[in-house]
Scaffold this active site. Structure first.
Site, short mmCIF file in Angstrom:
data_model
loop_
_atom_site.label_atom_id
_atom_site.label_comp_id
_atom_site.label_asym_id
_atom_site.label_seq_id
_atom_site.Cartn_x
_atom_site.Cartn_y
_atom_site.Cartn_z
N HIS A 147 0.86 -1.24 0.00
CA HIS A 147 0.08 -0.07 0.08
C HIS A 147 0.79 1.09 0.03
O HIS A 147 0.74 2.18 -0.90
CB HIS A 147 -1.05 0.06 1.50
CG HIS A 147 -1.63 1.20 1.41
ND1 HIS A 147 -2.75 1.88 0.69
CD2 HIS A 147 -1.35 2.31 2.42
CE1 HIS A 147 -3.05 3.09 1.21
NE2 HIS A 147 -2.14 3.49 2.22
N HIS A 152 1.15 5.35 -2.04
CA HIS A 152 1.71 6.58 -1.77
C HIS A 152 3.15 6.86 -2.34
O HIS A 152 3.15 7.87 -2.83
CB HIS A 152 1.92 6.59 -0.15
CG HIS A 152 0.58 6.67 0.46
ND1 HIS A 152 -0.22 7.59 0.54
CD2 HIS A 152 0.15 5.66 1.39
CE1 HIS A 152 -1.19 7.42 1.29
NE2 HIS A 152 -1.00 6.00 1.79
FE LIG Z 1 -2.70 5.38 3.01
#
Ligand SMILES: [Fe+2]
Length: 271
Positions: A147, A152
């Protein structure tokens, strides 16, 4: 926090796997022994962890063409995360410095909202380093390294998206009213984690949570889609980080989302 033992909830895929829990503790120990902001420690990933990364990265990369906004796709192409192994935070961080002036900072897991935004103001993204449980490669109840990097780090390779993260961090540092701090957290959630924008005739996402979720990226167009509205985002008190988002907010374009977010941050600063 050094020496803390990880306790997973009973419905976590790794709950009854002592080897996984031991592995998670070992990786957490590496980052807890480092000061936040220091160069991330190197993790020797196992063949199984590399396999999980390869599987999820390949599946998501194939979907980004249809579901991600162009700003994200261009940034991800520049960052060029490897496909065959879990990237080291330190390597990704070094590349991000060149692309947008951002760094990745290793953390053992979720950090407090205050710590999170304070790191963003410092152009440092707090990233976990562990990999989700291999039994369900397309699901994680928590923000794992997949993730952090696919969601990001790829986003932060765009100076425009990175500037939004930084601004959010700066604004958070000035807020004294807890209700406004709470509003900022919700708006961050419904935009930089789960925001949509209309592009090429369809809804696409610029949100790290959707961009890194195999289960959600192909379904967000079926959610209850509402126009971008920070007041409405602030009224949501039932958002939940480990389940699918039923209500999502969409801007007319990525440019529109960016402009509205910057306006929101300015208004919050003056409040
Ligand atoms: Fe996040």
């Amino acid at each position: 926090m050094s020496g803390a033992v990880l306790e997973l909830p009973t419905d976590h895929p790794g709950f009854s796997d002592p080897d996984y829990i031991e592995r998670r503790n070992l990786i957490a120990e590496l980052s807890t022994s480092a000061v936040l902001g220091a160069r991330p420690p190197v993790v020797e990933y196992t063949p199984t962890e590399n396999e999980v990364w390869s599987t999820v990265n390949a599946a998501l990369s194939a979907l980004h063409g249809d579901y991600a906004v162009a700003e994200y796709r261009h940034a991800a192409a520049l960052l060029e995360l490897p496909g065959d192994r879990v990237p080291q935070l330190v390597d990704v961080s070094d590349r991000l410095i060149e692309l947008s002036g951002w760094r990745l900072c290793a953390v053992p897991g979720l950090v407090s909202t205050a710590e999170f935004f304070s790191a963003l103001a410092d152009r440092c993204f707090p990233s976990s380093q562990y990999v989700r449980h291999a039994s369900v490669p397309f699901y994680t109840p928590e923000p794992d390294v997949i993730h952090e990097l696919i969601g990001h780090a790829n986003s932060l390779a765009s100076p425009r998206i990175a500037a939004l993260y930084e601004r959010a961090g700066q604004v958070a540092g000035r807020l004294t009213d807890p209700r406004l701090a709470d509003l900022l957290g919700r708006v961050f959630w419904f935009t930089l984690e789960f925001g949509l924008a209309f592009e090429d005739g369809v809804q696409r996402t610029y949100g790290a949570g959707l961009l890194s979720s195999f289960g959600e990226i192909t379904h967000f167009r079926e959610a209850d889609l509402r126009p971008f509205d920070t007041e409405a985002m602030g009224r949501f008190d039932d958002y939940e980080i480990s389940t699918f988002q039923e209500v999502l907010f969409t801007a007319a374009s990525f440019d529109d989302a960016e402009a509205r977010l910057l306006r929101f941050f300015d208004e919050l600063t003056r409040a």
